[in-house]
Motif scaffolding. Structure first.
Motif, PDB file in Angstrom:
ATOM      1  N   PHE A   5      75.015  56.968  11.947  1.00 17.60           N
ATOM      2  CA  PHE A   5      75.141  55.866  12.899  1.00 17.60           C
ATOM      3  C   PHE A   5      73.782  55.517  13.503  1.00 17.60           C
ATOM      4  O   PHE A   5      73.429  54.339  13.649  1.00 17.60           O
ATOM      5  CB  PHE A   5      76.146  56.278  13.993  1.00 17.60           C
ATOM      6  N   VAL A   6      73.014  56.536  13.837  1.00 18.30           N
ATOM      7  CA  VAL A   6      71.670  56.331  14.372  1.00 18.30           C
ATOM      8  C   VAL A   6      70.821  55.589  13.340  1.00 18.30           C
ATOM      9  O   VAL A   6      70.113  54.629  13.657  1.00 18.30           O
ATOM     10  CB  VAL A   6      71.013  57.686  14.730  1.00 18.30           C
ATOM     11  N   ASP A   7      70.947  56.022  12.109  1.00 19.13           N
ATOM     12  CA  ASP A   7      70.199  55.425  11.014  1.00 19.13           C
ATOM     13  C   ASP A   7      70.506  53.931  10.928  1.00 19.13           C
ATOM     14  O   ASP A   7      69.629  53.091  10.718  1.00 19.13           O
ATOM     15  CB  ASP A   7      70.597  56.138   9.719  1.00 19.13           C
ATOM     16  N   TYR A   8      71.779  53.628  11.110  1.00 18.04           N
ATOM     17  CA  TYR A   8      72.255  52.269  10.952  1.00 18.04           C
ATOM     18  C   TYR A   8      71.851  51.397  12.148  1.00 18.04           C
ATOM     19  O   TYR A   8      71.504  50.236  12.002  1.00 18.04           O
ATOM     20  CB  TYR A   8      73.778  52.354  10.779  1.00 18.04           C
ATOM     21  N   LYS A   9      71.813  52.004  13.323  1.00 11.22           N
ATOM     22  CA  LYS A   9      71.568  51.232  14.543  1.00 11.22           C
ATOM     23  C   LYS A   9      70.097  51.155  14.942  1.00 11.22           C
ATOM     24  O   LYS A   9      69.713  50.275  15.680  1.00 11.22           O
ATOM     25  CB  LYS A   9      72.338  51.850  15.718  1.00 11.22           C
ATOM     26  N   THR A  10      69.302  52.143  14.549  1.00 10.48           N
ATOM     27  CA  THR A  10      67.910  52.165  15.019  1.00 10.48           C
ATOM     28  C   THR A  10      66.956  52.281  13.840  1.00 10.48           C
ATOM     29  O   THR A  10      67.374  52.341  12.686  1.00 10.48           O
ATOM     30  CB  THR A  10      67.655  53.371  15.948  1.00 10.48           C
ATOM     31  N   ASP A  11      65.669  52.376  14.176  1.00 10.88           N
ATOM     32  CA  ASP A  11      64.654  52.536  13.121  1.00 10.88           C
ATOM     33  C   ASP A  11      64.450  53.985  12.736  1.00 10.88           C
ATOM     34  O   ASP A  11      63.698  54.296  11.824  1.00 10.88           O
ATOM     35  CB  ASP A  11      63.294  51.994  13.614  1.00 10.88           C
ATOM     36  N   VAL A  12      65.085  54.870  13.474  1.00 13.24           N
ATOM     37  CA  VAL A  12      64.888  56.292  13.188  1.00 13.24           C
ATOM     38  C   VAL A  12      65.529  56.615  11.847  1.00 13.24           C
ATOM     39  O   VAL A  12      66.693  56.301  11.604  1.00 13.24           O
ATOM     40  CB  VAL A  12      65.525  57.165  14.284  1.00 13.24           C
ATOM     41  N   ALA A  13      64.746  57.224  10.972  1.00 10.07           N
ATOM     42  CA  ALA A  13      65.259  57.529   9.641  1.00 10.07           C
ATOM     43  C   ALA A  13      66.285  58.652   9.707  1.00 10.07           C
ATOM     44  O   ALA A  13      66.212  59.528  10.562  1.00 10.07           O
ATOM     45  CB  ALA A  13      64.112  57.924   8.724  1.00 10.07           C
ATOM     46  N   ARG A  14      67.248  58.591   8.806  1.00 13.35           N
ATOM     47  CA  ARG A  14      68.275  59.613   8.749  1.00 13.35           C
ATOM     48  C   ARG A  14      67.652  60.988   8.511  1.00 13.35           C
ATOM     49  O   ARG A  14      68.147  62.013   8.950  1.00 13.35           O
ATOM     50  CB  ARG A  14      69.255  59.287   7.637  1.00 13.35           C
ATOM     51  N   GLU A  15      66.531  60.970   7.805  1.00 14.66           N
ATOM     52  CA  GLU A  15      65.859  62.239   7.491  1.00 14.66           C
ATOM     53  C   GLU A  15      65.495  62.987   8.771  1.00 14.66           C
ATOM     54  O   GLU A  15      65.564  64.211   8.824  1.00 14.66           O
ATOM     55  CB  GLU A  15      64.591  61.994   6.662  1.00 14.66           C
ATOM     56  N   ILE A  16      65.094  62.210   9.786  1.00 12.95           N
ATOM     57  CA  ILE A  16      64.729  62.860  11.056  1.00 12.95           C
ATOM     58  C   ILE A  16      65.936  63.596  11.620  1.00 12.95           C
ATOM     59  O   ILE A  16      65.834  64.710  12.118  1.00 12.95           O
ATOM     60  CB  ILE A  16      64.248  61.809  12.080  1.00 12.95           C
ATOM     61  N   ILE A  17      67.094  62.947  11.524  1.00 10.93           N
ATOM     62  CA  ILE A  17      68.306  63.577  12.045  1.00 10.93           C
ATOM     63  C   ILE A  17      68.586  64.864  11.268  1.00 10.93           C
ATOM     64  O   ILE A  17      68.960  65.891  11.834  1.00 10.93           O
ATOM     65  CB  ILE A  17      69.506  62.617  11.926  1.00 10.93           C
ATOM     66  N   ILE A  18      68.379  64.792   9.948  1.00 12.88           N
ATOM     67  CA  ILE A  18      68.620  65.992   9.137  1.00 12.88           C
ATOM     68  C   ILE A  18      67.659  67.102   9.550  1.00 12.88           C
ATOM     69  O   ILE A  18      68.044  68.268   9.678  1.00 12.88           O
ATOM     70  CB  ILE A  18      68.504  65.656   7.635  1.00 12.88           C
ATOM     71  N   VAL A  19      66.411  66.715   9.816  1.00  9.08           N
ATOM     72  CA  VAL A  19      65.444  67.707  10.293  1.00  9.08           C
ATOM     73  C   VAL A  19      65.945  68.326  11.594  1.00  9.08           C
ATOM     74  O   VAL A  19      65.916  69.544  11.777  1.00  9.08           O
ATOM     75  CB  VAL A  19      64.059  67.053  10.521  1.00  9.08           C
ATOM     76  N   LEU A  20      66.474  67.467  12.470  1.00  5.48           N
ATOM     77  CA  LEU A  20      66.950  67.982  13.758  1.00  5.48           C
ATOM     78  C   LEU A  20      68.126  68.938  13.581  1.00  5.48           C
ATOM     79  O   LEU A  20      68.203  69.971  14.245  1.00  5.48           O
ATOM     80  CB  LEU A  20      67.340  66.819  14.679  1.00  5.48           C
ATOM     81  N   ILE A  21      69.040  68.584  12.676  1.00  5.77           N
ATOM     82  CA  ILE A  21      70.173  69.484  12.434  1.00  5.77           C
ATOM     83  C   ILE A  21      69.656  70.840  11.957  1.00  5.77           C
ATOM     84  O   ILE A  21      70.111  71.896  12.401  1.00  5.77           O
ATOM     85  CB  ILE A  21      71.134  68.893  11.379  1.00  5.77           C
ATOM     86  N   SER A  22      68.662  70.793  11.084  1.00  2.00           N
ATOM     87  CA  SER A  22      68.116  72.052  10.567  1.00  2.00           C
ATOM     88  C   SER A  22      67.499  72.865  11.697  1.00  2.00           C
ATOM     89  O   SER A  22      67.694  74.070  11.782  1.00  2.00           O
ATOM     90  CB  SER A  22      67.058  71.784   9.498  1.00  2.00           C
TER      91      SER A  22
END
Ligand SMILES: Nc1ncnc2c1ncn2[C@@H]1O[C@H](COP(=O)(O)OP(=O)(O)OP(=O)(O)O)[C@@H](O)[C@H]1O
Ligand SMILES: [Mg+2]
Lengths: 360, 505
Positions: A310-327
């Motif tokens: 959802f973040v990926d879709y709504k903002t410029d933040v790449a999904r990869e960043i979220i994956i990094v955060l989950i890790s």
């Protein structure tokens, strides 16, 4: 396995806290607004029927792969090949989904699931036999089989099972083989309930039956200890436990793949990519190798994953960043020592012994 | 006389969920002394030493080493302060030789930055020579005796320049000969100016080697005395809090029908060498048969063959008229043969499992603990808690992992399980290893009770005292055979010593 304790709760919150700080820095440094990201992450994970449904959909295969992994760990086998079982299970469930015609809905779905589980289990038979009869480390053989699985299914989708002249994909499964999607615009499907029931069943079998006790007698820790002298001494053949444990584990991996195809994707194609088998290892450990823990951790993980989309879709933040955060989150949440310094405070200690008390 | 104090642990408190392992402990060791630390199972001895060695951190208290206050929050700090510890469970790499194990982590490097094997070997041999150790630099630890492994562990601490050595129950696994050798080593170390802390359950050893002794009970220090001013009985009652009978009370045995008859039994060991060659033995109901002998003369393989863990190469094991020589451990267990194995951590227990899960290993399949494959956890809890009470297993809760128990309490879990299912034949190998005197007394009473209730008992022990006190008939094992049968009342220790060395004339 260790039961959940107050310390675990502390660790989880400490992990969340640290991850939030790291996330803040990361997101700010990429020129985005962290509070906005947080908002969308939350909304994507938990807000509204559709998002919740999608979060549950993300959690579905994870519940199964985590349970599959923890079962093999608890029989003393360090199995990291669930991703392989998931692929072959998905492929053959999909195949059964278009290959068998004139079946009723219930019987067709059941047949597809059973075929997916059987193939997933058979996929684990080789490493189990190699370990028991030839002493080949299951770590090595299951890693190799993960690669083999990817190549194998892509060959099958491109060759023998290919139906589409343009793309390397199988035929679509028949409607009778579909696991129903319940909400519009969401891939959430009845497979979720199957996953939860299977995990609860695994909890029951592992902890409340003599069969589960025999399986666990040689292991029950994070370190694989097969072959166990303790089991043989008690007269429980540990070879049998190791093989059965691996087969069950593989069957659940196959089930995860089958549900993905029958409930969401509906056909198998060459580029179909799974990594839930690997996530399942982390989630299984995060859930303290207990199926109930795996369900909870998967729900959480699924929500964050969907929030990430959802973040990926709504903002410029790449999904990869979220994956990094989950890790990073997983990293800190499993870092037990963070709270070691807190242990000596009487209040933490009291709470800890209060929460870890179990009637027995 | 004003002695320098090497270690002063002040007011140490350490608790685990539900247990206070150390409670305001004050513990002092003088420089150059041999200081014994004794106390019941679970008294907190190992915990206190783990705190000193930096494995555990105290909740409260101070550590003063050679006069200066230190915070020891990791093992490296302890090592840098000149403290070395030898755990009861060794930490050696089995496929490495002694020098390889000793150098591990602190390998000397040559000019090319590679491990300087020659230099390592030389410094290890130098240290060994200095303290009068015999070391075979080419021998892998997997092939070494327990005594050799232990000396390697001690050398490892010396290689790291330890001045204060902590030995946690070093003699529990040693033969009497090896114990004597260890004591010589300890004396040499002390002559060289080292300080030794020595944990044991054998009070005779305390009197023999220690200068002073600290007694602990339930996490607290009960007292400190000079060994020359105290006695075994005094220490024993200080430890247990009541008087302890150091003698086994039992009536004359009344043997009846034959339970077990072993005929010309041959067994090969793990390396394929002949370990048992032609053992003959018979055990009747109502008697305790002991097997004495220096460890490594085939006792292990004999017991493994009797319990189905190792296949016999030749011969018969007649149990109640049926040959069980090729039976599986499962079938042998179902015929009511119980087995207390000599190796408790890997064979007798799964330390990852809870106490109750370990306690039901021989009964989980029967009613009312389970029915149709499903546990009745209430009944299981009742069963486990009863065994916990009966065998005095010290733990707040049977759901805790066995790993969290003290060494002696782990042993009690094995004994409790094996004696619980009313066995016809009990095969007990080192049943009291690591157990405190109060509980040794209790376990011996249990064995005698089994006998009096018409059971048969085979007792294999490296403790000559134990075999002679508990058994009604003793066979001496030497090089894979039973070379002599004796009535323990009619022979003395020195005569047994000769038999055990193979001299039977
Ligand atoms: N890691 C742990 N978690 C929970 N409890 C523990 C742990 N380690 C020790 N304990 C508890 O602390 C107490 C003291 O244990 P400790 O090992 O110090 O006893 P000990 O005096 O060495 O006994 P033994 O003679 O049997 O070796 C015991 O009640 C034990 O159950
Ligand atoms: Mg101890």
């Amino acid at each position: 396995m260790d039961k959940f304790s107050f310390k675990d709760v502390l660790v989880t919150f400490a992990g969340l806290f640290i991850t939030t700080l790291v996330a803040w820095v990361l997101i700010t440094s990429t020129g985005n607004n962290p509070s906005e990201v947080a908002k969308y992450l939350y909304e994507g994970g938990f807000k509204g029927t559709r998002n919740i449904a999608n979060s549950l959909y993300q959690a579905t295969p994870l519940i199964l792969t985590a349970t599959a992994t923890l079962i093999s760990f608890r029989v003393g086998m360090f199995n990291i090949g669930i991703n392989g079982s998931m692929y072959v299970g998905a492929l053959y469930a999909g195949w059964a989904g278009y290959r068998f015609t004139n079946l009723g809905h219930f019987s067709h779905v059941t047949l597809c699931i059973l075929i997916g589980m059987t193939v997933g289990a058979l996929w684990m038979l080789l490493p189990a036999l190699l370990r028991v009869y030839a002493g080949v480390s299951e770590i090595i053989s299951t890693i190799i089989l993960n690669f083999v699985a990817v190549l194998f299914v892509s060959y099958m989708a491109n060759g023998p099972f290919r139906a589409d002249p343009i793309a390397p994909a199988t035929a679509r499964i028949l409607e009778t083989a579909e696991l129903k999607q319940i909400f519009p615009n969401s891939q959430f499907n009845t497979g979720f309930f199957i996953a939860v029931i299977v995990a609860i069943l695994a909890h029951f079998v592992l902890n409340k039956t003599t069969f589960g006790y025999e399986l666990r007698s040689g292991g029950d820790g994070l370190v694989g200890v097969y072959p166990s002298r303790f089991s043989s001494y008690l007269g429980i053949p540990s070879d049998r436990s190791a093989i059965i444990g691996m087969l069950i584990s593989g069957a659940l991996g196959g089930l995860a793949g089958a549900i993905e195809v029958l409930g969401a994707v509906r056909y198998f194609f060459q580029e179909l990519e799974f990594n839930q088998g690997f996530d399942g290892i982390l989630i299984g450990i995060l859930g303290k190798l207990e199926p109930i823990g795996a369900i909870i951790a998967s729900l959480f993980y699924g929500a964050i994953k969907n929030g990430g989309f959802f973040v990926d879709y709504k903002t410029d933040v790449a999904r990869e960043i979220i994956i990094v955060l989950i890790s990073i989150l997983i990293f800190f949440v499993s870092a037990q020592k963070i709270v070691k310094g807190l242990e000596k405070y009487p209040i933490v200690k009291k709470l800890d012994s209060f929460f870890s008390r179990k009637k027995m | 006389m004003n002695k320098e104090i090497a270690i002063h642990l002040k007011n140490i408190t350490k608790s685990y969920p539900g247990v206070i392992a150390n409670k305001n402990v004050d513990f002092q060791v003088n420089k150059g002394e041999i200081h014994a630390l004794v106390g019941e199972n679970g008294a907190g001895k190992s915990t206190l030493m783990k705190i000193l060695y930096g494995i555990e951190q105290p909740d409260e208290g101070e550590i003063v080493i050679n006069g200066s206050m230190e915070t020891i929050n990791k093992v490296e700090t302890a090592i840098n302060l000149g403290i070395g510890m030898v755990h009861q469970e060794f930490t050696l790499v089995p496929s490495f030789t002694a020098p390889e194990n000793i150098g591990l982590g602190q390998e000397p490097k040559n000019s090319k930055g590679l491990v300087d094997w020659k230099g390592l070997n030389k410094s290890v041999m130098d240290i060994a020579e200095k303290y009068g150790f015999k070391v075979d630099p080419g021998l892998k630890m997997i092939d070494a005796s327990v005594g050799v492994q232990q000396r390697t562990e001690i050398l490892k601490t010396l290689y790291r320049n330890a001045n204060i050595l902590i030995l946690d129950e070093p003699t529990a696994v040693l033969t009497p000969q090896e114990t004597d050798e260890l004591f010589n080593v300890i004396r040499t170390l002390v002559n060289e100016g080292k300080t030794v802390i020595f944990i044991t359950h054998k009070l005779r050893e305390v009197m023999e080697i220690a200068d002073r002794v600290t007694v602990m009970r339930a996490g607290e220090v009960q007292g400190v005395s000079e060994t020359k001013n105290t006695s075994i009985t005094e220490l024993a009652s200080q430890m247990v809090g009541r008087e302890v009978f150091l003698q086994v009370k039992k009536d004359e045995a009344d043997p009846k029908d034959e339970i077990l008859n072993v005929e010309n039994l041959w067994v090969h060991d793990a390396r394929g060498l002949l370990a048992v060659n032609g053992v003959e033995m018979s055990i009747k109901e109502g008697e305790i048969v002991g097997i004495a002998g220096v460890e490594g003369n085939g006792q292990t393989e004999l017991v493994e063959a009797l319990t189905g863990l190792r296949k016999a190469s030749r011969g018969k094991i007649m149990y109640l008229g049926e040959d069980i020589a090729s039976s599986t451990p499962k079938n042998i267990r179902r015929k009511k043969i119980a087995h207390i194995p000599e190796d408790r951590t890997n064979t007798g227990l799964n330390t990852q499992l809870s106490i109750w899960e370990n306690l039901i290993g021989n009964s989980y399949f029967r009613k009312p603990l389970s029915s149709k494959g499903i546990f009745n956890l209430k009944k299981v809890a009742k069963h486990a808690n009863k065994l916990k009470e009966d065998f005095d297993i010290r733990s707040p809760n049977v759901s805790l992992k066995v790993k969290s128990l003290s060494g002696g309490n782990q042993q009690k879990v094995v004994v409790a399980r094996e004696l619980s299912e009313d066995p016809t034949l009990t095969i007990a190998s080192q049943p009291t290893r690591g157990v405190d005197i109060g509980n040794i007394e209790a376990i011996h009473e249990q064995l005698v009770q089994m006998r009096d209730d018409g059971g048969a008992v085979l007792l294999v022990s490296a403790e000559l005292d134990e075999v002679m006190a508990v058994a009604d008939r003793v066979g001496v094992m030497y090089e894979g055979q039973i070379v002599k049968w004796v009535n323990p009342k009619e022979v003395d220790q020195s005569q047994m010593g000769l038999y055990m060395a193979g001299v039977t004339e």
